[in-house]
Scaffold this motif. Structure first.
Motif, PDB file in Angstrom:
ATOM      1  N   ARG A  12       4.417  19.574   5.365  1.00  0.00           N
ATOM      2  CA  ARG A  12       3.550  20.230   4.425  1.00  0.00           C
ATOM      3  C   ARG A  12       3.993  21.751   4.293  1.00  0.00           C
ATOM      4  O   ARG A  12       4.230  22.293   3.277  1.00  0.00           O
ATOM      5  N   GLU A  13       3.993  22.413   5.485  1.00  0.00           N
ATOM      6  CA  GLU A  13       4.409  23.564   5.483  1.00  0.00           C
ATOM      7  C   GLU A  13       5.976  23.968   4.830  1.00  0.00           C
ATOM      8  O   GLU A  13       6.352  24.897   4.373  1.00  0.00           O
ATOM      9  N   ALA A  14       6.685  22.845   5.107  1.00  0.00           N
ATOM     10  CA  ALA A  14       8.074  22.790   4.511  1.00  0.00           C
ATOM     11  C   ALA A  14       8.229  22.330   3.030  1.00  0.00           C
ATOM     12  O   ALA A  14       9.431  22.214   2.533  1.00  0.00           O
ATOM     13  N   GLY A  15       6.968  22.111   2.414  1.00  0.00           N
ATOM     14  CA  GLY A  15       6.943  21.669   0.988  1.00  0.00           C
ATOM     15  C   GLY A  15       7.112  20.378   0.722  1.00  0.00           C
ATOM     16  O   GLY A  15       7.369  19.886  -0.399  1.00  0.00           O
ATOM     17  N   ILE A  16       6.622  19.496   1.737  1.00  0.00           N
ATOM     18  CA  ILE A  16       7.003  18.014   1.679  1.00  0.00           C
ATOM     19  C   ILE A  16       5.467  17.509   1.524  1.00  0.00           C
ATOM     20  O   ILE A  16       4.697  17.692   2.146  1.00  0.00           O
ATOM     21  N   ASP A  17       5.313  16.923   0.291  1.00  0.00           N
ATOM     22  CA  ASP A  17       4.005  16.013   0.386  1.00  0.00           C
ATOM     23  C   ASP A  17       3.980  15.112   1.172  1.00  0.00           C
ATOM     24  O   ASP A  17       4.822  13.706   0.914  1.00  0.00           O
ATOM     25  N   GLU A  18       3.336  14.855   2.252  1.00  0.00           N
ATOM     26  CA  GLU A  18       3.403  13.922   3.286  1.00  0.00           C
ATOM     27  C   GLU A  18       2.215  13.012   3.133  1.00  0.00           C
ATOM     28  O   GLU A  18       1.214  13.367   2.740  1.00  0.00           O
ATOM     29  N   ARG A  19       2.622  11.575   3.158  1.00  0.00           N
ATOM     30  CA  ARG A  19       1.501  10.684   2.684  1.00  0.00           C
ATOM     31  C   ARG A  19       1.582   9.557   3.891  1.00  0.00           C
ATOM     32  O   ARG A  19       2.783   9.283   4.224  1.00  0.00           O
ATOM     33  N   HIS A  20       0.489   8.889   4.281  1.00  0.00           N
ATOM     34  CA  HIS A  20       0.506   7.971   5.307  1.00  0.00           C
ATOM     35  C   HIS A  20      -0.692   7.172   5.097  1.00  0.00           C
ATOM     36  O   HIS A  20      -1.512   7.305   4.220  1.00  0.00           O
ATOM     37  N   LEU A  21      -0.524   5.981   5.828  1.00  0.00           N
ATOM     38  CA  LEU A  21      -1.625   4.672   5.695  1.00  0.00           C
ATOM     39  C   LEU A  21      -2.725   4.854   6.728  1.00  0.00           C
ATOM     40  O   LEU A  21      -3.917   4.628   6.485  1.00  0.00           O
ATOM     41  N   ILE A  22      -2.369   5.342   8.081  1.00  0.00           N
ATOM     42  CA  ILE A  22      -3.246   5.212   9.144  1.00  0.00           C
ATOM     43  C   ILE A  22      -3.024   6.454   9.857  1.00  0.00           C
ATOM     44  O   ILE A  22      -1.931   6.996  10.063  1.00  0.00           O
ATOM     45  N   ALA A  23      -4.170   6.977  10.392  1.00  0.00           N
ATOM     46  CA  ALA A  23      -4.346   8.325  11.554  1.00  0.00           C
ATOM     47  C   ALA A  23      -4.756   7.820  12.712  1.00  0.00           C
ATOM     48  O   ALA A  23      -5.947   7.214  12.576  1.00  0.00           O
TER      49      ALA A  23
ATOM     50  N   ARG B 286       1.047  -1.090   0.074  1.00  0.00           N
ATOM     51  CA  ARG B 286      -0.033  -0.114   0.012  1.00  0.00           C
ATOM     52  C   ARG B 286       0.812   1.231   0.108  1.00  0.00           C
ATOM     53  O   ARG B 286       0.552   2.436  -0.590  1.00  0.00           O
ATOM     54  N   LEU B 287       2.110   1.352   0.600  1.00  0.00           N
ATOM     55  CA  LEU B 287       2.836   2.345   0.652  1.00  0.00           C
ATOM     56  C   LEU B 287       3.524   2.457  -0.925  1.00  0.00           C
ATOM     57  O   LEU B 287       3.540   3.631  -1.385  1.00  0.00           O
ATOM     58  N   ALA B 288       3.592   1.427  -1.327  1.00  0.00           N
ATOM     59  CA  ALA B 288       4.249   1.438  -2.649  1.00  0.00           C
ATOM     60  C   ALA B 288       3.326   1.845  -3.551  1.00  0.00           C
ATOM     61  O   ALA B 288       3.718   2.769  -4.663  1.00  0.00           O
ATOM     62  N   ALA B 289       2.006   1.656  -3.605  1.00  0.00           N
ATOM     63  CA  ALA B 289       1.006   2.251  -4.331  1.00  0.00           C
ATOM     64  C   ALA B 289       0.752   3.610  -4.061  1.00  0.00           C
ATOM     65  O   ALA B 289       0.368   4.383  -5.176  1.00  0.00           O
ATOM     66  N   LEU B 290       1.221   4.416  -2.939  1.00  0.00           N
ATOM     67  CA  LEU B 290       1.180   5.693  -3.067  1.00  0.00           C
ATOM     68  C   LEU B 290       1.980   6.600  -3.553  1.00  0.00           C
ATOM     69  O   LEU B 290       2.045   7.606  -4.042  1.00  0.00           O
ATOM     70  N   VAL B 291       3.265   5.978  -4.150  1.00  0.00           N
ATOM     71  CA  VAL B 291       4.169   6.305  -5.057  1.00  0.00           C
ATOM     72  C   VAL B 291       4.147   5.949  -6.433  1.00  0.00           C
ATOM     73  O   VAL B 291       5.222   6.159  -7.315  1.00  0.00           O
ATOM     74  N   GLU B 292       3.196   5.065  -6.663  1.00  0.00           N
ATOM     75  CA  GLU B 292       3.246   4.288  -8.050  1.00  0.00           C
ATOM     76  C   GLU B 292       3.345   5.408  -9.170  1.00  0.00           C
ATOM     77  O   GLU B 292       2.660   6.477  -9.253  1.00  0.00           O
ATOM     78  N   GLY B 293       4.220   5.102 -10.302  1.00  0.00           N
ATOM     79  CA  GLY B 293       4.480   5.902 -11.407  1.00  0.00           C
ATOM     80  C   GLY B 293       5.562   7.135 -11.139  1.00  0.00           C
ATOM     81  O   GLY B 293       5.681   8.017 -12.026  1.00  0.00           O
TER      82      GLY B 293
END
Length: 184
Positions: free
Chosen positions: A169-180, A48-55
């Motif tokens: 995000r404020e530092a310009g990083i696209d943050e992604r996660h699976l669970i919150a 699922r993490l790999a799918a978040l950056v697919e392509g």
């Protein structure tokens, strides 16, 4: 930011053990070791993490010590990418570069090999959990200081009430996660 809904990854969230009052009273520690003990759950996490950056195009993955190494190594294997180890002081042999950073209870330091990244390489930052964001922001600064292009960070778990993902995000990083896990 990609924030999978709670129902999308409820199966993985159920594998994360909560330990109350660790490391101090009032803290709910989200223990990923129980997810790692479940072979299928761990495989699903990496897929699922790999799918978040697919392509997307990356040259390297940077993993933060210590649980982040586990996630980053498995993801490196799946994506066919090399892995940079971001470690505590004195753990790497040879010439190192590092950065000191503030924690809510003091200071810490992370280091990497001085030749781990070449200027212009695209690096995906990976760790198991984002809380206040101090370590992840230091990692971004360290990598960027070496000339890396760091625009995305992946985490298994976000503790949104602690604000780390927002700080990234404020530092310009696209943050992604699976669970919150809210309410931390």
């Amino acid at each position: 930011m990609t924030d999978a809904s709670a129902t999308d990854n409820a199966d993985l969230a159920a594998l994360v053990r909560t330990i109350p009052d660790h490391p101090k009273p009032g803290i709910l520690f989200r223990d990923i070791s129980t997810l790692l003990l479940d072979g299928d759950g761990f495989r699903q996490t990496i897929d699922r993490l790999a799918a978040l950056v697919e392509g997307e195009d990356y040259d390297l993955i940077a993993g933060l010590e210590a649980r982040g190494f586990i996630i980053a190594s498995a993801l490196s294997y799946v994506l066919g990418l090399g892995k940079i180890m971001l470690r505590k002081p004195g753990k790497l042999p040879g010439q190192r570069v590092g950065i000191d950073y503030m924690l809510e209870y003091g200071t810490d330091r992370i280091e990497m090999h001085a030749d781990a990244v070449r200027p212009g390489q695209r690096v995906l930052l990976v760790d198991d959990l984002i809380a206040t964001g101090g370590t992840a922001l230091a990692a971004v600064e360290l990598l960027r200081g070496a000339g890396a292009v760091v625009e995305t960070a992946l985490f298994v778990i976000d503790l949104p009430d602690l604000g780390g993902a927002a700080r990234l995000r404020e530092a310009g990083i696209d943050e992604r996660h699976l669970i919150a896990f809210a309410g931390e």
